[in-house]
Design a protein around this motif. Sequence first.
Motif, short mmCIF file in Angstrom:
data_model
loop_
_atom_site.label_atom_id
_atom_site.label_comp_id
_atom_site.label_asym_id
_atom_site.label_seq_id
_atom_site.Cartn_x
_atom_site.Cartn_y
_atom_site.Cartn_z
N ASP A 59 15.36 -24.34 -13.06
CA ASP A 59 15.64 -25.78 -13.11
C ASP A 59 15.07 -26.46 -11.86
OD1 ASP A 59 18.09 -26.31 -11.09
OD2 ASP A 59 18.40 -24.38 -12.10
N PRO A 60 14.76 -27.75 -11.97
CA PRO A 60 14.12 -28.48 -10.87
C PRO A 60 14.91 -28.46 -9.56
CG PRO A 60 13.93 -29.73 -12.90
CD PRO A 60 14.84 -28.57 -13.19
N SER A 61 16.24 -28.48 -9.62
CA SER A 61 17.00 -28.48 -8.37
C SER A 61 16.85 -27.15 -7.63
CB SER A 61 18.48 -28.79 -8.63
OG SER A 61 19.07 -27.80 -9.44
N ARG A 62 16.83 -26.05 -8.37
CA ARG A 62 16.60 -24.74 -7.73
C ARG A 62 15.18 -24.67 -7.18
NH1 ARG A 62 17.32 -19.90 -6.31
NH2 ARG A 62 16.37 -18.02 -7.16
N ALA A 63 14.23 -25.16 -7.95
CA ALA A 63 12.84 -25.17 -7.47
C ALA A 63 12.73 -25.98 -6.19
CB ALA A 63 11.92 -25.73 -8.55
N SER A 64 13.41 -27.10 -6.14
CA SER A 64 13.38 -27.94 -4.94
C SER A 64 13.90 -27.18 -3.72
CB SER A 64 14.21 -29.20 -5.18
OG SER A 64 14.16 -30.03 -4.05
N ARG A 65 14.97 -26.42 -3.91
CA ARG A 65 15.55 -25.66 -2.79
C ARG A 65 14.60 -24.55 -2.32
NH1 ARG A 65 20.09 -26.25 -6.03
NH2 ARG A 65 19.93 -24.10 -6.81
N ILE A 66 14.01 -23.81 -3.25
CA ILE A 66 13.16 -22.71 -2.80
C ILE A 66 11.81 -23.22 -2.29
CG2 ILE A 66 14.36 -20.97 -4.17
CD1 ILE A 66 12.03 -20.91 -6.11
N VAL A 67 11.34 -24.35 -2.80
CA VAL A 67 10.13 -24.96 -2.24
C VAL A 67 10.41 -25.43 -0.81
CG1 VAL A 67 8.62 -27.00 -2.35
CG2 VAL A 67 8.98 -25.58 -4.39
N ALA A 68 11.57 -26.04 -0.59
CA ALA A 68 11.94 -26.49 0.76
C ALA A 68 11.95 -25.31 1.73
CB ALA A 68 13.30 -27.18 0.74
N GLU A 69 12.45 -24.16 1.28
CA GLU A 69 12.46 -22.97 2.13
C GLU A 69 11.03 -22.49 2.40
OE1 GLU A 69 13.37 -20.14 4.68
OE2 GLU A 69 14.77 -21.68 3.95
N ALA A 70 10.17 -22.54 1.40
CA ALA A 70 8.76 -22.14 1.59
C ALA A 70 8.07 -23.07 2.58
CB ALA A 70 8.03 -22.14 0.25
N VAL A 71 8.42 -24.35 2.55
CA VAL A 71 7.87 -25.32 3.51
C VAL A 71 8.40 -25.01 4.91
CG1 VAL A 71 7.85 -27.76 4.18
CG2 VAL A 71 7.45 -27.12 1.79
N ARG A 72 9.73 -24.81 5.02
CA ARG A 72 10.33 -24.49 6.33
C ARG A 72 9.74 -23.21 6.91
NH1 ARG A 72 14.94 -26.56 4.07
NH2 ARG A 72 15.63 -24.56 3.22
N SER A 73 9.44 -22.26 6.05
CA SER A 73 8.89 -20.97 6.50
C SER A 73 7.43 -21.08 6.92
CB SER A 73 9.00 -19.93 5.39
OG SER A 73 10.34 -19.71 5.06
N GLY A 74 6.77 -22.18 6.56
CA GLY A 74 5.38 -22.39 6.98
C GLY A 74 4.32 -21.84 6.04
N PHE A 75 4.72 -21.44 4.82
CA PHE A 75 3.75 -20.90 3.87
C PHE A 75 3.18 -21.98 2.95
CE2 PHE A 75 6.28 -17.20 5.02
CZ PHE A 75 5.30 -16.27 5.27
N VAL A 76 3.90 -23.07 2.81
CA VAL A 76 3.52 -24.18 1.94
C VAL A 76 3.72 -25.47 2.72
CG1 VAL A 76 4.13 -25.39 -0.21
CG2 VAL A 76 4.18 -22.90 -0.14
N ARG A 77 2.90 -26.48 2.43
CA ARG A 77 3.11 -27.80 3.04
C ARG A 77 3.09 -28.86 1.96
NH1 ARG A 77 -1.46 -26.53 6.04
NH2 ARG A 77 -3.28 -26.72 4.74
N ARG A 78 3.77 -29.95 2.25
CA ARG A 78 3.78 -31.11 1.36
C ARG A 78 2.66 -32.06 1.80
NH1 ARG A 78 8.67 -31.22 -1.56
NH2 ARG A 78 10.28 -29.94 -0.61
N VAL A 79 1.94 -32.58 0.82
CA VAL A 79 0.87 -33.54 1.08
C VAL A 79 0.98 -34.66 0.05
CG1 VAL A 79 -0.69 -31.84 2.10
CG2 VAL A 79 -0.78 -32.26 -0.35
N ALA A 80 0.42 -35.81 0.39
CA ALA A 80 0.41 -36.92 -0.56
C ALA A 80 -0.60 -36.63 -1.67
CB ALA A 80 0.03 -38.22 0.14
N SER A 81 -0.23 -37.00 -2.88
CA SER A 81 -1.13 -36.83 -4.02
C SER A 81 -2.35 -37.72 -3.83
CB SER A 81 -0.40 -37.23 -5.31
OG SER A 81 -1.31 -37.35 -6.38
N GLN A 82 -3.50 -37.20 -4.19
CA GLN A 82 -4.72 -38.00 -4.13
C GLN A 82 -4.78 -39.01 -5.27
OE1 GLN A 82 -6.83 -37.82 -1.40
NE2 GLN A 82 -5.05 -36.61 -0.78
N LYS A 83 -3.98 -38.74 -6.33
CA LYS A 83 -3.94 -39.64 -7.48
C LYS A 83 -2.91 -40.74 -7.31
CE LYS A 83 -5.24 -35.91 -10.56
NZ LYS A 83 -4.77 -34.98 -11.57
#
Length: 143
Positions: A59-83
């Motif tokens: 579900d999206p809420s769980r995805a949001s939590r694990i994505v946030a952890e991936a960002v905090r861990s430094g493996f993923v970053r958030r960027v603005a969409s080019q579209k």
Amino acid sequence: MIRIRRRQSRRSLARPVVNDLDEPVDLNTLAVIDAVDEGAGDSGGDVTVGFVADRLAIDPSRASRIVAEAVRSGFVRRVASQKDGRRSCLELTAPGEEAVVAAHRTRQLFYSDVLGDWDAGEQREFARLLTKFVRSLDDAARE
């Protein structure tokens, strides 16, 4: 199929990947890294939390939590969409890219061992049928 699913749910193939990395990474973060890498390979679409939720079948809420952890861990970053600059997209960082390379290498070695006594024709036929099966699963999930 049940045996395959059980093995996947135990994440027995992911554990060697995690153990081989210089940076510690948990299994949920590795799943996010894989999803972001897969999305980056798709042409044209933004890789978002929704994309990760879809790919991981969570579900999206769980995805949001694990994505946030991936960002905090430094493996993923958030960027603005080019579209659409109001949308937040995901991309791999250098450690995320290294994790992808390690994951691919570990999986390739594992499957080379598993399929080592199959001849080339059997391996090609298995790959063809498995690809067809996965596409059918994807189609059934959309219905």
